[in-house]
Design a protein around this motif. Structure first.
Motif, mmCIF file in Angstrom:
data_model
loop_
_atom_site.group_PDB
_atom_site.id
_atom_site.type_symbol
_atom_site.label_atom_id
_atom_site.label_comp_id
_atom_site.label_asym_id
_atom_site.label_seq_id
_atom_site.Cartn_x
_atom_site.Cartn_y
_atom_site.Cartn_z
ATOM 1 N N GLY A 1 0.767 -1.241 0.000
ATOM 2 C CA GLY A 1 0.000 0.000 0.000
ATOM 3 C C GLY A 1 0.793 1.284 0.000
ATOM 4 N N TYR A 2 2.107 1.214 -0.214
ATOM 5 C CA TYR A 2 2.906 2.439 -0.201
ATOM 6 C C TYR A 2 2.862 3.134 -1.562
ATOM 7 C CZ TYR A 2 4.724 1.384 4.412
ATOM 8 O OH TYR A 2 4.830 1.145 5.763
ATOM 9 N N ASP A 3 2.701 4.449 -1.511
ATOM 10 C CA ASP A 3 2.678 5.256 -2.741
ATOM 11 C C ASP A 3 4.074 5.718 -3.145
ATOM 12 O OD1 ASP A 3 -0.329 5.584 -3.027
ATOM 13 O OD2 ASP A 3 -0.031 6.398 -1.006
ATOM 14 N N ALA A 4 4.975 5.821 -2.163
ATOM 15 C CA ALA A 4 6.326 6.323 -2.443
ATOM 16 C C ALA A 4 7.278 5.824 -1.371
ATOM 17 C CB ALA A 4 6.332 7.852 -2.482
ATOM 18 N N VAL A 5 8.556 5.807 -1.717
ATOM 19 C CA VAL A 5 9.593 5.443 -0.760
ATOM 20 C C VAL A 5 10.695 6.502 -0.814
ATOM 21 C CG1 VAL A 5 10.701 3.904 -2.449
ATOM 22 C CG2 VAL A 5 11.226 3.648 -0.020
ATOM 23 N N ILE A 6 11.123 6.933 0.381
ATOM 24 C CA ILE A 6 12.228 7.882 0.501
ATOM 25 C C ILE A 6 13.442 7.107 0.975
ATOM 26 C CG2 ILE A 6 13.106 9.947 1.661
ATOM 27 C CD1 ILE A 6 10.203 10.805 2.126
ATOM 28 N N PRO A 7 14.452 6.889 0.123
ATOM 29 C CA PRO A 7 15.641 6.151 0.562
ATOM 30 C C PRO A 7 16.622 7.058 1.291
ATOM 31 C CG PRO A 7 15.748 6.586 -1.799
ATOM 32 C CD PRO A 7 14.487 7.217 -1.310
ATOM 33 N N ARG A 8 16.890 6.749 2.554
ATOM 34 C CA ARG A 8 17.924 7.456 3.334
ATOM 35 C C ARG A 8 18.887 6.376 3.810
ATOM 36 N NH1 ARG A 8 18.330 12.904 3.205
ATOM 37 N NH2 ARG A 8 19.266 12.752 5.272
ATOM 38 N N ILE A 9 19.574 5.779 2.850
ATOM 39 C CA ILE A 9 20.394 4.589 3.081
ATOM 40 C C ILE A 9 21.795 5.004 3.508
ATOM 41 C CG2 ILE A 9 21.364 2.537 1.980
ATOM 42 C CD1 ILE A 9 18.929 2.746 -0.014
ATOM 43 N N GLY A 10 22.230 4.530 4.668
ATOM 44 C CA GLY A 10 23.567 4.845 5.159
ATOM 45 C C GLY A 10 24.641 4.267 4.258
ATOM 46 N N ALA A 11 25.770 4.976 4.183
ATOM 47 C CA ALA A 11 26.850 4.546 3.288
ATOM 48 C C ALA A 11 27.384 3.166 3.642
ATOM 49 C CB ALA A 11 27.987 5.567 3.320
ATOM 50 N N SER A 12 27.342 2.800 4.912
ATOM 51 C CA SER A 12 27.899 1.507 5.333
ATOM 52 C C SER A 12 27.040 0.322 4.920
ATOM 53 C CB SER A 12 28.095 1.489 6.854
ATOM 54 O OG SER A 12 26.852 1.616 7.516
ATOM 55 N N ILE A 13 25.786 0.575 4.532
ATOM 56 C CA ILE A 13 24.899 -0.528 4.115
ATOM 57 C C ILE A 13 24.365 -0.296 2.704
ATOM 58 C CG2 ILE A 13 24.241 -1.171 6.470
ATOM 59 C CD1 ILE A 13 21.498 0.316 5.760
ATOM 60 N N THR A 14 25.157 0.372 1.883
ATOM 61 C CA THR A 14 24.683 0.723 0.544
ATOM 62 C C THR A 14 24.176 -0.489 -0.229
ATOM 63 O OG1 THR A 14 26.112 2.663 0.363
ATOM 64 C CG2 THR A 14 25.345 1.699 -1.688
ATOM 65 N N ALA A 15 24.952 -1.560 -0.295
ATOM 66 C CA ALA A 15 24.573 -2.727 -1.105
ATOM 67 C C ALA A 15 23.245 -3.322 -0.638
ATOM 68 C CB ALA A 15 25.679 -3.774 -1.061
ATOM 69 N N TYR A 16 23.104 -3.523 0.667
ATOM 70 C CA TYR A 16 21.859 -4.111 1.172
ATOM 71 C C TYR A 16 20.694 -3.140 0.988
ATOM 72 C CZ TYR A 16 18.584 -6.788 3.918
ATOM 73 O OH TYR A 16 17.493 -7.504 4.300
ATOM 74 N N GLY A 17 20.930 -1.869 1.278
ATOM 75 C CA GLY A 17 19.880 -0.872 1.122
ATOM 76 C C GLY A 17 19.368 -0.778 -0.306
ATOM 77 N N LEU A 18 20.279 -0.850 -1.276
ATOM 78 C CA LEU A 18 19.863 -0.787 -2.678
ATOM 79 C C LEU A 18 19.086 -2.031 -3.082
ATOM 80 C CD1 LEU A 18 22.926 0.865 -4.469
ATOM 81 C CD2 LEU A 18 20.837 1.921 -3.604
ATOM 82 N N ALA A 19 19.418 -3.180 -2.507
ATOM 83 C CA ALA A 19 18.658 -4.408 -2.796
ATOM 84 C C ALA A 19 17.218 -4.263 -2.310
ATOM 85 C CB ALA A 19 19.320 -5.613 -2.132
ATOM 86 N N VAL A 20 17.035 -3.680 -1.126
ATOM 87 C CA VAL A 20 15.685 -3.455 -0.591
ATOM 88 C C VAL A 20 14.944 -2.445 -1.458
ATOM 89 C CG1 VAL A 20 14.365 -2.586 1.385
ATOM 90 C CG2 VAL A 20 16.382 -4.030 1.770
ATOM 91 N N LEU A 21 15.631 -1.351 -1.820
ATOM 92 C CA LEU A 21 14.993 -0.315 -2.636
ATOM 93 C C LEU A 21 14.589 -0.862 -4.000
ATOM 94 C CD1 LEU A 21 14.115 2.605 -2.996
ATOM 95 C CD2 LEU A 21 16.469 3.162 -3.681
ATOM 96 N N ARG A 22 15.449 -1.673 -4.624
ATOM 97 C CA ARG A 22 15.104 -2.277 -5.921
ATOM 98 C C ARG A 22 13.830 -3.103 -5.814
ATOM 99 N NH1 ARG A 22 20.748 -2.974 -6.505
ATOM 100 N NH2 ARG A 22 20.646 -5.066 -5.599
#
Length: 301
Positions: A57-78
């Motif tokens: 049900g989310y209309d938008a996502v704001i990524p505020r992904i810390g530099a130390s978890i970039t790879a994992y954060g981008l996988a979630v965002l994708r």
């Protein structure tokens, strides 16, 4: 609207301001700890679960992904993107910005002003790298770093070569850049939202510090930027594919040069320096642009 924010610390000024701005406009903004999201990969059914529940049900996502978890954060965002959720900054664009070498190459391709930059894998080429950027002195940077961490000023040829050899000996990727002495330890942070510079501040490094990051004791003040500086910041954001970013410029003898494009810029320093409601402008941009499936890359590439 129902908005998700991928962030680990809900108490940061920037995150609290975005929640406040969203709620003032009647939206719901949930802060999701990025590291506690689980990506569930199945054909035609991309989902993300959080604390055992499937996120819907989310209309938008704001990524505020810390530099130390970039790879994992981008996988979630994708995963959000592949599920059709619109992202304020897309995963591909954030991935570009987090790699300093890649982002420098992209901006060079578009003819943007940059300090002379050199990169090599062989530590035996250390002195050649320094000479290639008209040094010493030179600035040596880790390819992945933030808030001034992993940025070293080398003032002599031998000293610079030793630093480069030490990094490369530890298999740490670095690049070498021209030192812009005339900047005097200051830079300009331009905050770009939706292709426009909405605020700008001058950051001055602490006494004896060549890095101007506020996290390193620097100070900030309101500044009037030139049309060329404004154009450079806007073009940099467009080249990187970022809707919201902080573009850091130095005033050199040959015009503005870009030091970095930050895909998760902090809001505290620039809101305090300029008195502007930048969080509100970001939420307004989301209101105008968030549409199901409107993410350009849809998590690909």
């Amino acid at each position: 609207m129902k908005i998700a924010m991928l962030a680990r610390n809900p108490n940061l000024y920037s995150h609290k301001r975005l929640v406040e701005a969203a709620e003032q406009r009647g939206h719901t903004l949930d802060i999701l700890n990025t590291t506690r999201c689980t990506v569930n990969i199945a054909s035609h059914r991309p989902t993300v679960t959080y604390k055992g529940e499937t996120l819907t049900g989310y209309d938008a996502v704001i990524p505020r992904i810390g530099a130390s978890i970039t790879a994992y954060g981008l996988a979630v965002l994708r995963q959000f993107e592949m599920g059709g959720v619109w992202s304020l900054n897309e995963s591909v664009a954030i991935g570009r910005s987090r790699d300093k070498l890649r982002s420098t190459q992209i901006m060079a391709k578009y003819g943007l002003g940059l300090p002379l930059t050199a990169y090599a894998n062989d530590p035996k080429q250390a002195e050649d790298l320094i000479k290639a950027v008209n040094g010493p002195p030179v600035v040596i940077k880790l390819l992945e770093g933030t808030q001034g961490i992993g940025v070293v000023l080398a003032e002599t040829l031998k000293g610079g070569a030793s630093i480069i050899e030490a990094f490369r000996g530890a298999n740490i990727a670095i690049m070498v850049q021209e030192f812009i002495k005339e900047a005097g330890g200051s830079d300009i942070r331009c905050l770009v939202v939706g292709g426009k510079v909405v605020a700008a501040m001058k950051r001055q490094g602490a006494e004896g510090e060549f890095r101007s990051n506020l996290h390193r004791g620097g100070s900030a003040q309101l500044i009037k930027i030139t049309p060329e500086e404004r154009s450079t910041a806007v073009r940099a954001a467009k080249a990187m594919g970022l809707n919201v970013c902080g573009v850091d410029l130095l005033r050199s003898n040959h015009g503005p040069v870009i030091m970095e494009v930050n895909s998760s810029p902090g809001l505290e320093g620039i809101e305090n320096a300029t008195g502007k409601d930048i969080a509100g402008q970001i939420i307004e941009f989301i209101e105008s642009n968030a549409k199901p499936g409107a993410t350009k890359t849809k998590g690909k590439g």
